[in-house]
Scaffold this active site. Structure first.
Site, PDB file in Angstrom:
ATOM      1  N   ARG A  38      71.858 -49.837 -14.685  1.00 42.40           N
ATOM      2  CA  ARG A  38      72.674 -49.054 -15.629  1.00 42.40           C
ATOM      3  C   ARG A  38      73.379 -47.913 -14.904  1.00 42.40           C
ATOM      4  O   ARG A  38      74.556 -47.625 -15.171  1.00 42.40           O
ATOM      5  CB  ARG A  38      71.803 -48.523 -16.764  1.00 42.40           C
ATOM      6  CG  ARG A  38      72.586 -47.657 -17.753  1.00 42.40           C
ATOM      7  CD  ARG A  38      71.829 -47.425 -19.020  1.00 42.40           C
ATOM      8  NE  ARG A  38      72.418 -46.323 -19.773  1.00 42.40           N
ATOM      9  CZ  ARG A  38      72.115 -46.033 -21.024  1.00 42.40           C
ATOM     10  NH1 ARG A  38      71.228 -46.757 -21.671  1.00 42.40           N
ATOM     11  NH2 ARG A  38      72.674 -45.037 -21.650  1.00 42.40           N
ATOM     12  N   ASP A  75      75.531 -55.112 -27.384  1.00 42.61           N
ATOM     13  CA  ASP A  75      75.204 -54.130 -28.418  1.00 42.61           C
ATOM     14  C   ASP A  75      75.821 -54.580 -29.732  1.00 42.61           C
ATOM     15  O   ASP A  75      76.873 -55.226 -29.736  1.00 42.61           O
ATOM     16  CB  ASP A  75      75.736 -52.741 -28.033  1.00 42.61           C
ATOM     17  CG  ASP A  75      75.204 -51.657 -28.961  1.00 42.61           C
ATOM     18  OD1 ASP A  75      74.070 -51.192 -28.738  1.00 42.61           O
ATOM     19  OD2 ASP A  75      75.904 -51.297 -29.930  1.00 42.61           O
TER      20      ASP A  75
END
Length: 343
Positions: A38, A75
């Site tokens: 990330r 997401d």
């Protein structure tokens, strides 16, 4: 052979002494390798849209734990993003969006067929995963349910009671209904492209379904899930669908059957014995260990995992949590959990 995959066997109605297992948010901040990737991506949204890195974080928990399924790393708010809403994430606080509060906001959104260029990196992630995953691992695609996604689009953020969405639903049913319809149609197109890219199962996450009561639940949680499932199965015969109307309570009864889903995922408030009696006759059940036990570990984790397996072994069951694994979970506790399930 695909039909030998454990997860697909459960979704086809087979009961097993050792159920297949995967965890919601299994690719996440509790894993040091996820945090590194990330950081490399720069931020959460950049990670979602970087096909190579999104595939890498999806594969990390499979390499580490050998789960029976991988779920695409993405997401639920990528659909509003693709429809033209402004979306950004505030560190430590979560998502922020431009808001839809009336008909004029609705007019700024794109149509259901105009989302694919924006979502192309997600489809590429699925293609990479369908090549890279071990042959025994099932690939799950997913989307947020229209009601849950709408709550964020109307409030501009997550809210404890989904108050702004309920207010719009009552004050301007026309705008609210049009938003739900657009999200339902866009979700069908999005999931269909995931399946075309290689997803073998799709899951519909209705995280805030529990705040809808009575007829509102049927109209805005059950009906959209039914429309999405029916169209997905029409376009992709034999495709298994998992529905997750979180905190539906008594409304879990008959939900999978009414929607046409092969499996209903349940939250931590549901007793597994109740699920075995009321839900398993209709469908596979997925769940439902409390994520807190992944932080706590120890004997309670082992006992509770075995209790769930035992209660649901009379019918088709996929072992999972009742909600996503939290960032403070101990990665070692996942090994403890898998040992408890798989013996």
């Amino acid at each position: 052979m695909t039909d030998k995959k454990k997860l697909l066997r459960s979704l086809a109605g087979e009961a097993m002494d050792v159920p297949p297992v995967w965890l919601m948010r299994q690719a996440g901040r509790y894993l040091p390798e996820y945090r590194e990737t990330r950081a490399q991506a720069g931020d959460f949204l950049s990670l979602c849209y970087n096909s190579e890195l999104a595939a890498e974080v999806t594969l990390q928990p499979i390499r580490r734990y050998g789960f029976d399924a991988a779920i695409l790393f993405a997401d639920i708010l990528l659909i509003p993003d693709a429809l033209g809403a402004d979306l950004w994430f505030v560190t430590g606080e979560g998502p922020r969006l431009s808001t839809i509060t009336g008909p004029e906001g609705l007019k700024t959104l794109k149509g259901k067929d105009d989302i694919h260029d924006h979502l192309a990196p997600v489809y590429e992630t699925v293609r990479i995963l369908s090549r890279e995953l071990p042959k025994e691992t099932t690939l799950i695609g997913f989307a947020g349910a229209p009601w849950t996604v709408a709550t964020y689009m109307i409030a501009g953020r997550g809210t404890p009671d989904q108050g702004p969405a309920h207010a719009l639903r009552e004050s301007d049913p026309e705008t609210f209904g049009a938003l739900i319809d657009l999200l339902t149609e866009a979700t069908i197109e999005y999931l269909d492209m995931q399946v075309k890219a290689g997803a073998e199962v799709v899951k519909i996450f209705d995280s805030w379904a529990g705040s809808l009561k009575g007829e509102a639940f049927d109209k805005f949680a059950l009906e959209p899930a039914k429309r999405i499932t029916a169209e997905m199965k029409r376009r992709n015969p034999g495709l298994p669908v998992i529905a997750f109307p979180r905190e539906a309570g008594e409304k879990y009864i008959g939900f999978a059957k009414a929607v046409g889903a092969d499996c209903v995922a349940i939250d931590t408030k549901v007793a597994p014995e109740w699920a075995a009696e009321h839900l398993q006759p209709d469908s596979c059940v997925q769940g439902n260990l409390d994520p807190k036990l992944m932080v706590e570990g120890g004997q309670r984790l082992v006992d509770e995992a075995r209790h769930i397996v035992d209660a649901l072994k009379g019918g088709p069951h996929i072992f999972n949590l009742g909600h996503g694994i939290t960032p403070d979970a101990d990665p070692e506790n996942v090994h403890v959990l898998l040992d408890a399930i798989r013996g």
